[in-house]
Design an enzyme around this catalytic site. Sequence first.
Site, PDB file in Angstrom:
ATOM      1  N   PHE A 155     -13.518  -0.997 -15.817  1.00 45.87           N
ATOM      2  CA  PHE A 155     -13.745  -0.213 -16.482  1.00 45.87           C
ATOM      3  C   PHE A 155     -15.163   0.273 -16.887  1.00 45.87           C
ATOM      4  CE2 PHE A 155     -11.981   2.306 -20.537  1.00 45.87           C
ATOM      5  CZ  PHE A 155     -11.132   3.088 -19.642  1.00 45.87           C
ATOM      6  N   GLY A 156     -15.587   0.372 -15.978  1.00 48.13           N
ATOM      7  CA  GLY A 156     -17.302   0.756 -16.093  1.00 48.13           C
ATOM      8  C   GLY A 156     -17.339   2.132 -16.193  1.00 48.13           C
ATOM      9  N   ARG A 157     -18.577   2.816 -15.662  1.00 50.02           N
ATOM     10  CA  ARG A 157     -18.868   4.143 -15.847  1.00 50.02           C
ATOM     11  C   ARG A 157     -17.752   4.799 -14.969  1.00 50.02           C
ATOM     12  NH1 ARG A 157     -24.211   2.334 -15.305  1.00 50.02           N
ATOM     13  NH2 ARG A 157     -25.637   2.523 -17.020  1.00 50.02           N
ATOM     14  N   ILE A 158     -17.572   4.348 -13.587  1.00 48.00           N
ATOM     15  CA  ILE A 158     -16.731   5.069 -12.807  1.00 48.00           C
ATOM     16  C   ILE A 158     -15.058   4.856 -13.212  1.00 48.00           C
ATOM     17  CG2 ILE A 158     -15.869   5.052 -10.342  1.00 48.00           C
ATOM     18  CD1 ILE A 158     -18.252   4.098  -9.420  1.00 48.00           C
ATOM     19  N   ARG A 239     -15.354  -1.171  -2.910  1.00 50.95           N
ATOM     20  CA  ARG A 239     -16.170  -1.940  -1.827  1.00 50.95           C
ATOM     21  C   ARG A 239     -14.767  -2.563  -1.068  1.00 50.95           C
ATOM     22  NH1 ARG A 239     -19.856   0.494  -2.889  1.00 50.95           N
ATOM     23  NH2 ARG A 239     -22.000  -0.486  -2.776  1.00 50.95           N
ATOM     24  N   GLU A 268     -17.210  -1.544   8.233  1.00 50.44           N
ATOM     25  CA  GLU A 268     -17.314  -0.446   8.418  1.00 50.44           C
ATOM     26  C   GLU A 268     -18.258  -0.239   9.468  1.00 50.44           C
ATOM     27  OE1 GLU A 268     -18.245   1.080   4.312  1.00 50.44           O
ATOM     28  OE2 GLU A 268     -16.382   0.662   3.757  1.00 50.44           O
ATOM     29  N   HIS A 287     -16.018   6.190   3.452  1.00 52.38           N
ATOM     30  CA  HIS A 287     -16.888   5.737   2.389  1.00 52.38           C
ATOM     31  C   HIS A 287     -17.795   6.738   1.824  1.00 52.38           C
ATOM     32  CE1 HIS A 287     -18.981   1.750   1.019  1.00 52.38           C
ATOM     33  NE2 HIS A 287     -19.123   2.890  -0.123  1.00 52.38           N
TER      34      HIS A 287
END
Length: 323
Positions: A155-158, A239, A268, A287
């Site tokens: 629950f950080g900025r993103i 990620r 990737e 990505h």
Amino acid sequence: MVTIALLAKDKTHLSQCKELLPDGVNIVYVNSTDPIELQAQSLQNIPAIILGTSEYPIELAKLTPDLKLLQTFSAGTDMLDKKLLGELGVSVSNNGGANSVAVAEHTIALIVNTFRKMNLQFESVKSGNWRGNIQKEWYSQAEEISGKTVGIIGFGRIGQSVAKRLIGWDCNVIFHDIVSHPKELITSLNSTKVSLEQLISESDIISLHVPLNNTTTKMISYAEFSLMKSSAILINACRGPVVDEEALIHAIKNKQISGAALDVTENEPIDSNNHLLELDNVLITPHLAAMSAQFLAKARSFAVYNCANVALGENPESTVIPD
């Protein structure tokens, strides 16, 4: 006059960074493909570096004793050895949330596309089949987001930006994070903090927004899939290695969950033989969730601001704690 550096394979960002420099600060370009010894010579007396590449070898860090800050354009810093860099007195800062809107919007798009099976609809029309057999095969499984429980892990900025964008979708938003957040923030985002186990077992949609580190690698694996609803979908826009791909393939094939949408994969580009590519209920984008014209402008602006401040003797912002 103090000087910061742009370390990159080319000068793509140099002119834009120069335009953002405050008075008293200069910027030099250093080619990251040059031999380390040559890079080190160019980086002497440089206190802050904007990384246009994902790596900064410890060998190079040992040769740049004046360095205090490595500043990335990205949110992820998993390619940097933050512990060893910290021991050398070097802090690492990410992009200060510059990509949070782009990733949050991409996340919502992945949710909608997974529930509405947009990829199958696009392909059917382009192939000349119009509806074809699609309506008969899956219309009863096409879901609405309204009324669903959305579990946000990280629950950080993103993660917060995702929650903000779900306001108005009539969802029940729950989240899990090892970090504490002000009650006012949680209330404003119409969200509830729960344990990881409760989130996994109760969510209709699970969205991952954690950094990659020793704790989060394969944090979603066989045990976690066994706890999920059979109707749940998994979204990963952080990620790839956060999800155990073998366990995900097993869960999809055995109908432990109903689908997944991934902007990232363990390796990737994804291998052409990866079984995820065979599954109609798995969507994969390459990505690019963070990419937008607005993101690049915000990331450059923050990078110059943060590095300039450090060069002028201030403390860096948006620093990332070592694993």
